[in-house]
Design a protein around this motif. Structure first.
Motif, PDB file in Angstrom:
ATOM      1  N   ALA A  55       0.929  -1.298   0.142  1.00 10.28           N
ATOM      2  CA  ALA A  55      -0.086  -0.077  -0.041  1.00 10.28           C
ATOM      3  C   ALA A  55       0.753   1.021  -0.095  1.00 10.28           C
ATOM      4  O   ALA A  55       0.599   2.169  -0.924  1.00 10.28           O
ATOM      5  CB  ALA A  55      -0.898   0.150   1.229  1.00 10.28           C
ATOM      6  N   ARG A  56       1.780   1.106   0.819  1.00 13.25           N
ATOM      7  CA  ARG A  56       2.831   2.371   0.980  1.00 13.25           C
ATOM      8  C   ARG A  56       4.108   2.256   0.793  1.00 13.25           C
ATOM      9  O   ARG A  56       4.718   1.192   0.965  1.00 13.25           O
ATOM     10  CB  ARG A  56       2.518   2.956   2.398  1.00 13.25           C
ATOM     11  N   ARG A  57       4.804   2.980   0.131  1.00 10.09           N
ATOM     12  CA  ARG A  57       6.372   2.955  -0.219  1.00 10.09           C
ATOM     13  C   ARG A  57       7.142   2.780   1.001  1.00 10.09           C
ATOM     14  O   ARG A  57       7.934   2.052   1.065  1.00 10.09           O
ATOM     15  CB  ARG A  57       6.813   4.185  -0.869  1.00 10.09           C
ATOM     16  N   SER A  58       6.845   3.331   2.358  1.00 13.85           N
ATOM     17  CA  SER A  58       7.541   3.064   3.357  1.00 13.85           C
ATOM     18  C   SER A  58       7.601   1.902   3.896  1.00 13.85           C
ATOM     19  O   SER A  58       8.553   1.383   4.704  1.00 13.85           O
ATOM     20  CB  SER A  58       6.962   4.133   4.632  1.00 13.85           C
ATOM     21  N   GLN A  59       6.587   1.010   3.542  1.00 12.48           N
ATOM     22  CA  GLN A  59       6.361  -0.523   3.969  1.00 12.48           C
ATOM     23  C   GLN A  59       7.525  -1.380   3.194  1.00 12.48           C
ATOM     24  O   GLN A  59       8.037  -2.264   3.880  1.00 12.48           O
ATOM     25  CB  GLN A  59       4.986  -0.947   3.486  1.00 12.48           C
ATOM     26  N   ILE A  60       8.293  -0.790   2.119  1.00 14.87           N
ATOM     27  CA  ILE A  60       8.977  -1.420   1.385  1.00 14.87           C
ATOM     28  C   ILE A  60      10.461  -1.530   2.307  1.00 14.87           C
ATOM     29  O   ILE A  60      11.091  -2.526   2.578  1.00 14.87           O
ATOM     30  CB  ILE A  60       9.244  -1.009   0.169  1.00 14.87           C
ATOM     31  N   ALA A  61      10.869  -0.274   2.845  1.00 16.64           N
ATOM     32  CA  ALA A  61      11.847  -0.423   3.675  1.00 16.64           C
ATOM     33  C   ALA A  61      11.822  -1.115   4.799  1.00 16.64           C
ATOM     34  O   ALA A  61      12.781  -1.872   5.289  1.00 16.64           O
ATOM     35  CB  ALA A  61      12.217   1.092   3.992  1.00 16.64           C
ATOM     36  N   ARG A  62      10.657  -1.053   5.495  1.00 16.54           N
ATOM     37  CA  ARG A  62      10.379  -1.913   6.749  1.00 16.54           C
ATOM     38  C   ARG A  62      10.381  -3.348   6.461  1.00 16.54           C
ATOM     39  O   ARG A  62      10.874  -4.394   7.298  1.00 16.54           O
ATOM     40  CB  ARG A  62       9.221  -1.473   7.454  1.00 16.54           C
ATOM     41  N   GLY A 106      13.165  -8.604   7.017  1.00 14.84           N
ATOM     42  CA  GLY A 106      13.749  -9.672   6.201  1.00 14.84           C
ATOM     43  C   GLY A 106      15.138 -10.241   6.631  1.00 14.84           C
ATOM     44  O   GLY A 106      15.683 -11.412   6.856  1.00 14.84           O
ATOM     45  N   ARG A 107      16.067  -8.930   6.472  1.00 14.98           N
ATOM     46  CA  ARG A 107      17.420  -9.098   6.803  1.00 14.98           C
ATOM     47  C   ARG A 107      17.770  -9.648   8.524  1.00 14.98           C
ATOM     48  O   ARG A 107      18.799 -10.223   8.639  1.00 14.98           O
ATOM     49  CB  ARG A 107      18.072  -7.909   6.715  1.00 14.98           C
ATOM     50  N   ARG A 108      16.801  -9.425   9.002  1.00 10.45           N
ATOM     51  CA  ARG A 108      17.152 -10.073  10.433  1.00 10.45           C
ATOM     52  C   ARG A 108      16.444 -11.409  10.742  1.00 10.45           C
ATOM     53  O   ARG A 108      16.710 -11.846  11.786  1.00 10.45           O
ATOM     54  CB  ARG A 108      16.195  -9.203  11.336  1.00 10.45           C
ATOM     55  N   ILE A 109      15.969 -11.682   9.788  1.00 14.56           N
ATOM     56  CA  ILE A 109      15.404 -13.386   9.886  1.00 14.56           C
ATOM     57  C   ILE A 109      16.676 -14.413   9.868  1.00 14.56           C
ATOM     58  O   ILE A 109      17.358 -14.329   8.779  1.00 14.56           O
ATOM     59  CB  ILE A 109      14.521 -13.802   8.861  1.00 14.56           C
TER      60      ILE A 109
END
Length: 246
Positions: free
Chosen positions: A210-217, A222-225
């Motif tokens: 829905a929002r561009r900011s969600q991509i960075a989050r 994902g990197r922390r998994i």
């Protein structure tokens, strides 16, 4: 570890057409690096260290190999349990990694120095070395640890142990997939608009948010998994909330 070689996939169940003002696709790709999993303790001794000091270091850190550094802190060789004079080993076989390409030297025993018994050159990696490359280096040379050096100065900065890599590569694909799905749910992203695929630690996420900011989050989560070696995100967004007034 055959489980890690499997493939997993989650396909979004429903996906409404993107609005006409939807943003352009955003692509992000990242590879897990040695700095993300390495130990920050540099297990090393100077050239002049005696065999007795080498054995003490091996016992202290419970390893089977120790890097040898020069006065500037740069690795110049490695002493493994197999390099030690006969009867001087203080570490049981299999406790650490061997970079030995020489022979045991009977005779002078504990009075010999690291500089005399070390194997040269030392096999090393940098903080920026991809984890996959480090794993291949360990496997090809049958070693269980590698000195990590600073790419600019060449000084030792830490140690990468085989156990650090096993934590990643030993995870089952289904577990990684479940964690990715849970991370997406925690971010309140509509999973129905996304596709998630996992193959041997490589996670690919596609679709729309829905929002561009969600991509960075999404990328950060994902990197922390644990078990994610590479992360590829290729999604579009409906609203560019980075342009909204504060």
């Amino acid at each position: 570890m055959t489980d890690t070689q499997g493939q997993g996939r989650i396909q979004g169940g429903a996906s409404a057409a993107a609005p006409s003002w939807a943003g352009k696709p955003v692509e992000w790709s990242g590879t897990l690096q040695v700095k993300d999993v390495m130990g920050t303790v540099a297990i090393a001794v100077r050239r002049e260290a005696t065999v007795a000091e080498l054995v003490a270091t091996m016992r202290r850190f419970k390893v089977g190999a120790v890097a040898v550094i020069d006065v500037g802190g740069r690795p110049v060789g490695v002493v493994s349990e197999g390099d030690l004079p006969l009867g001087e080993s203080g570490v049981s076989p299999g406790e650490g990694g061997s970079q030995s390409r020489g022979r045991r030297q009977p005779g002078r025993g504990a009075v010999m120095t690291a500089g005399e018994v070390m194997t040269c050159p030392a096999l090393t990696v940098t903080r920026q070395t991809p984890v996959r490359e480090a794993a291949r280096l360990m496997h090809a040379n049958r070693i269980m640890q590698l000195p990590v050096v600073d790419a600019a100065s060449g000084k030792i900065a830490g140690t990468l142990h085989q156990v650090d890599l096993l934590k990643i590569f030993a995870r089952r694909t289904s577990d990684v997939l479940a964690d990715v799905a849970a991370a997406i749910a925690a971010l309140r992203v509509d999973a129905r608009t996304l596709t998630i695929a996992v193959d041997a630690g490589v996670v690919r996420v596609g679709g729309r948010v829905a929002r561009r900011s969600q991509i960075a989050r999404l990328v950060e989560a994902g990197r922390r998994i644990e078990g994610v070696v590479e992360l590829e995100v290729d999604v579009t967004y409906d609203q560019d909330d980075s342009l909204l007034p504060l």
